[in-house]
Scaffold this motif. Structure first.
Motif, PDB file in Angstrom:
ATOM      1  N   TYR A 162      -7.045 -20.954   5.475  1.00 56.85           N
ATOM      2  CA  TYR A 162      -7.555 -20.702   4.137  1.00 56.85           C
ATOM      3  C   TYR A 162      -8.255 -19.347   4.065  1.00 56.85           C
ATOM      4  O   TYR A 162      -8.087 -18.596   3.107  1.00 56.85           O
ATOM      5  N   LEU A 163      -9.029 -19.014   5.063  1.00 55.58           N
ATOM      6  CA  LEU A 163      -9.787 -17.772   5.054  1.00 55.58           C
ATOM      7  C   LEU A 163      -8.853 -16.565   5.083  1.00 55.58           C
ATOM      8  O   LEU A 163      -9.037 -15.611   4.325  1.00 55.58           O
ATOM      9  N   VAL A 164      -7.858 -16.584   5.943  1.00 54.88           N
ATOM     10  CA  VAL A 164      -6.904 -15.480   6.014  1.00 54.88           C
ATOM     11  C   VAL A 164      -6.151 -15.364   4.688  1.00 54.88           C
ATOM     12  O   VAL A 164      -5.955 -14.254   4.176  1.00 54.88           O
ATOM     13  N   CYS A 165      -5.769 -16.481   4.093  1.00 52.20           N
ATOM     14  CA  CYS A 165      -5.097 -16.452   2.783  1.00 52.20           C
ATOM     15  C   CYS A 165      -6.021 -15.876   1.706  1.00 52.20           C
ATOM     16  O   CYS A 165      -5.576 -15.108   0.848  1.00 52.20           O
ATOM     17  N   ALA A 166      -7.292 -16.223   1.760  1.00 57.26           N
ATOM     18  CA  ALA A 166      -8.256 -15.696   0.786  1.00 57.26           C
ATOM     19  C   ALA A 166      -8.437 -14.190   0.964  1.00 57.26           C
ATOM     20  O   ALA A 166      -8.577 -13.452  -0.022  1.00 57.26           O
ATOM     21  N   ILE A 167      -8.421 -13.717   2.196  1.00 56.15           N
ATOM     22  CA  ILE A 167      -8.515 -12.281   2.454  1.00 56.15           C
ATOM     23  C   ILE A 167      -7.294 -11.572   1.883  1.00 56.15           C
ATOM     24  O   ILE A 167      -7.413 -10.548   1.195  1.00 56.15           O
ATOM     25  N   ILE A 168      -6.106 -12.120   2.137  1.00 52.39           N
ATOM     26  CA  ILE A 168      -4.870 -11.535   1.605  1.00 52.39           C
ATOM     27  C   ILE A 168      -4.911 -11.513   0.077  1.00 52.39           C
ATOM     28  O   ILE A 168      -4.564 -10.502  -0.551  1.00 52.39           O
ATOM     29  N   GLU A 169      -5.358 -12.597  -0.522  1.00 51.76           N
ATOM     30  CA  GLU A 169      -5.450 -12.672  -1.983  1.00 51.76           C
ATOM     31  C   GLU A 169      -6.394 -11.597  -2.534  1.00 51.76           C
ATOM     32  O   GLU A 169      -6.077 -10.923  -3.515  1.00 51.76           O
ATOM     33  N   GLN A 170      -7.541 -11.417  -1.896  1.00 52.73           N
ATOM     34  CA  GLN A 170      -8.485 -10.390  -2.347  1.00 52.73           C
ATOM     35  C   GLN A 170      -7.891  -8.992  -2.178  1.00 52.73           C
ATOM     36  O   GLN A 170      -8.026  -8.140  -3.049  1.00 52.73           O
ATOM     37  N   LEU A 171      -7.204  -8.761  -1.061  1.00 51.99           N
ATOM     38  CA  LEU A 171      -6.574  -7.461  -0.827  1.00 51.99           C
ATOM     39  C   LEU A 171      -5.471  -7.186  -1.852  1.00 51.99           C
ATOM     40  O   LEU A 171      -5.327  -6.059  -2.324  1.00 51.99           O
ATOM     41  N   GLN A 172      -4.720  -8.220  -2.216  1.00 50.77           N
ATOM     42  CA  GLN A 172      -3.667  -8.047  -3.229  1.00 50.77           C
ATOM     43  C   GLN A 172      -4.279  -7.735  -4.596  1.00 50.77           C
ATOM     44  O   GLN A 172      -3.736  -6.915  -5.347  1.00 50.77           O
ATOM     45  N   PHE A 173      -5.404  -8.367  -4.917  1.00 56.58           N
ATOM     46  CA  PHE A 173      -6.106  -8.049  -6.162  1.00 56.58           C
ATOM     47  C   PHE A 173      -6.580  -6.604  -6.138  1.00 56.58           C
ATOM     48  O   PHE A 173      -6.407  -5.857  -7.116  1.00 56.58           O
ATOM     49  N   ASP A 174      -7.178  -6.187  -5.028  1.00 57.51           N
ATOM     50  CA  ASP A 174      -7.634  -4.805  -4.892  1.00 57.51           C
ATOM     51  C   ASP A 174      -6.461  -3.827  -4.995  1.00 57.51           C
ATOM     52  O   ASP A 174      -6.594  -2.747  -5.578  1.00 57.51           O
ATOM     53  N   LEU A 175      -5.318  -4.212  -4.442  1.00 57.97           N
ATOM     54  CA  LEU A 175      -4.115  -3.371  -4.510  1.00 57.97           C
ATOM     55  C   LEU A 175      -3.649  -3.200  -5.947  1.00 57.97           C
ATOM     56  O   LEU A 175      -3.339  -2.084  -6.374  1.00 57.97           O
ATOM     57  N   SER A 176      -3.618  -4.284  -6.700  1.00 62.21           N
ATOM     58  CA  SER A 176      -3.170  -4.167  -8.095  1.00 62.21           C
ATOM     59  C   SER A 176      -4.137  -3.319  -8.910  1.00 62.21           C
ATOM     60  O   SER A 176      -3.721  -2.517  -9.755  1.00 62.21           O
ATOM     61  N   ALA A 205      -5.215   2.058 -11.398  1.00 55.31           N
ATOM     62  CA  ALA A 205      -6.053   3.262 -11.426  1.00 55.31           C
ATOM     63  C   ALA A 205      -5.250   4.488 -11.001  1.00 55.31           C
ATOM     64  O   ALA A 205      -5.407   5.573 -11.583  1.00 55.31           O
ATOM     65  N   GLY A 206      -4.408   4.334 -10.011  1.00 53.10           N
ATOM     66  CA  GLY A 206      -3.564   5.433  -9.558  1.00 53.10           C
ATOM     67  C   GLY A 206      -2.594   5.879 -10.632  1.00 53.10           C
ATOM     68  O   GLY A 206      -2.369   7.080 -10.818  1.00 53.10           O
ATOM     69  N   GLN A 207      -2.029   4.918 -11.336  1.00 52.54           N
ATOM     70  CA  GLN A 207      -1.103   5.253 -12.420  1.00 52.54           C
ATOM     71  C   GLN A 207      -1.829   5.988 -13.545  1.00 52.54           C
ATOM     72  O   GLN A 207      -1.318   6.963 -14.097  1.00 52.54           O
ATOM     73  N   GLN A 208      -3.020   5.527 -13.875  1.00 49.35           N
ATOM     74  CA  GLN A 208      -3.805   6.206 -14.912  1.00 49.35           C
ATOM     75  C   GLN A 208      -4.153   7.631 -14.490  1.00 49.35           C
ATOM     76  O   GLN A 208      -4.070   8.559 -15.300  1.00 49.35           O
ATOM     77  N   GLY A 264      -6.053  10.310  -3.974  1.00 47.10           N
ATOM     78  CA  GLY A 264      -6.969   9.373  -3.330  1.00 47.10           C
ATOM     79  C   GLY A 264      -6.550   7.931  -3.571  1.00 47.10           C
ATOM     80  O   GLY A 264      -6.589   7.098  -2.649  1.00 47.10           O
ATOM     81  N   GLN A 265      -6.131   7.627  -4.780  1.00 46.72           N
ATOM     82  CA  GLN A 265      -5.678   6.267  -5.090  1.00 46.72           C
ATOM     83  C   GLN A 265      -4.409   5.934  -4.312  1.00 46.72           C
ATOM     84  O   GLN A 265      -4.253   4.806  -3.836  1.00 46.72           O
ATOM     85  N   SER A 266      -3.509   6.896  -4.149  1.00 48.98           N
ATOM     86  CA  SER A 266      -2.283   6.614  -3.394  1.00 48.98           C
ATOM     87  C   SER A 266      -2.600   6.343  -1.925  1.00 48.98           C
ATOM     88  O   SER A 266      -1.966   5.494  -1.293  1.00 48.98           O
ATOM     89  N   MET A 267      -3.599   7.047  -1.392  1.00 46.80           N
ATOM     90  CA  MET A 267      -4.014   6.772  -0.011  1.00 46.80           C
ATOM     91  C   MET A 267      -4.632   5.382   0.093  1.00 46.80           C
ATOM     92  O   MET A 267      -4.374   4.651   1.061  1.00 46.80           O
ATOM     93  N   ARG A 268      -5.433   4.996  -0.881  1.00 49.09           N
ATOM     94  CA  ARG A 268      -6.052   3.661  -0.892  1.00 49.09           C
ATOM     95  C   ARG A 268      -4.974   2.578  -1.002  1.00 49.09           C
ATOM     96  O   ARG A 268      -5.048   1.554  -0.330  1.00 49.09           O
ATOM     97  N   ILE A 269      -3.976   2.820  -1.835  1.00 49.55           N
ATOM     98  CA  ILE A 269      -2.872   1.863  -1.993  1.00 49.55           C
ATOM     99  C   ILE A 269      -2.150   1.672  -0.665  1.00 49.55           C
ATOM    100  O   ILE A 269      -1.876   0.540  -0.255  1.00 49.55           O
ATOM    101  N   ALA A 270      -1.860   2.759   0.025  1.00 53.95           N
ATOM    102  CA  ALA A 270      -1.171   2.671   1.323  1.00 53.95           C
ATOM    103  C   ALA A 270      -2.021   1.895   2.331  1.00 53.95           C
ATOM    104  O   ALA A 270      -1.500   1.071   3.094  1.00 53.95           O
ATOM    105  N   GLN A 271      -3.323   2.139   2.326  1.00 54.99           N
ATOM    106  CA  GLN A 271      -4.225   1.429   3.237  1.00 54.99           C
ATOM    107  C   GLN A 271      -4.233  -0.067   2.930  1.00 54.99           C
ATOM    108  O   GLN A 271      -4.141  -0.899   3.840  1.00 54.99           O
ATOM    109  N   LEU A 272      -4.331  -0.420   1.654  1.00 58.54           N
ATOM    110  CA  LEU A 272      -4.346  -1.836   1.274  1.00 58.54           C
ATOM    111  C   LEU A 272      -3.026  -2.510   1.640  1.00 58.54           C
ATOM    112  O   LEU A 272      -3.025  -3.654   2.116  1.00 58.54           O
ATOM    113  N   GLN A 273      -1.912  -1.830   1.441  1.00 58.20           N
ATOM    114  CA  GLN A 273      -0.617  -2.393   1.818  1.00 58.20           C
ATOM    115  C   GLN A 273      -0.550  -2.645   3.320  1.00 58.20           C
ATOM    116  O   GLN A 273      -0.035  -3.669   3.767  1.00 58.20           O
ATOM    117  N   GLN A 274      -1.114  -1.716   4.089  1.00 56.63           N
ATOM    118  CA  GLN A 274      -1.150  -1.878   5.547  1.00 56.63           C
ATOM    119  C   GLN A 274      -2.012  -3.086   5.931  1.00 56.63           C
ATOM    120  O   GLN A 274      -1.622  -3.890   6.779  1.00 56.63           O
TER     121      GLN A 274
END
Length: 158
Positions: A3-17, A22-25, A54-64
């Motif tokens: 559950y914890l690992v899934c919750a981390i992934i869910e939070q990271l996916q929210f941060d990614l979106s 923000a990157g698109q804007q 900067g946003q594109s770098m953050r996106i790549a980090q979150l995807q990783q």
């Protein structure tokens, strides 16, 4: 613990979106015709381009990070185990206040609501994780936080 690992992934996916929007804007702002520089002092488009980068770098980090957690094989722990990456550690300070720390492979700084309460994700490179790794239940750890000495006792390892 799954559950914890899934919750981390869910939070990271929210941060990614959020980062993707923000990157698109920022990209739209950097390339918008109204933001073309009128003179050498007009830097709006340049600033927006830096923000988009900067946003594109953050996106790549979150995807990783997401990929890392999706493929993460967490070790099994019990109260006789030594702390290592993947451990959910409950520590108690001198005032008997307990905190839960998950030593994850990435994404330090996340706070995840869980069945155990709030869990703080830390990575092995943080000073606190370096102090905890290889310790056992009932070991005490001394640390300095904000120039103040703090003593923690390890209550449990999961």
């Amino acid at each position: 613990m799954h559950y914890l690992v899934c919750a981390i992934i869910e939070q990271l996916q929210f941060d990614l979106s959020t980062a993707a929007r923000a990157g698109q804007q920022a990209h739209d702002s950097a390339t918008h015709s109204e933001n073309i520089a009128d003179n050498k002092y007009d830097t709006l488009a340049v600033e927006a381009a830096y923000l988009a980068h900067g946003q594109s770098m953050r996106i790549a980090q979150l995807q990783q990070f997401i990929s890392l957690y999706q493929h993460y094989q967490r070790p099994i722990f019990n109260n006789q185990s030594a702390i290592q990456v993947g451990a959910l550690v409950c520590v108690e300070n001198e005032q008997k206040q307990q905190s839960r720390l998950f030593i994850g492979p990435a994404a330090g700084g996340l706070s995840i609501s869980s069945q155990w309460g709030l869990v703080q994700v830390i990575t092995p490179t943080t000073p606190l994780a370096r102090l905890l790794i290889s310790k056992y239940v009932d070991d005490e750890v001394d640390s300095e936080i904000n120039q103040r000495k703090v003593c923690f006792r390890i209550v449990s390892i999961e």
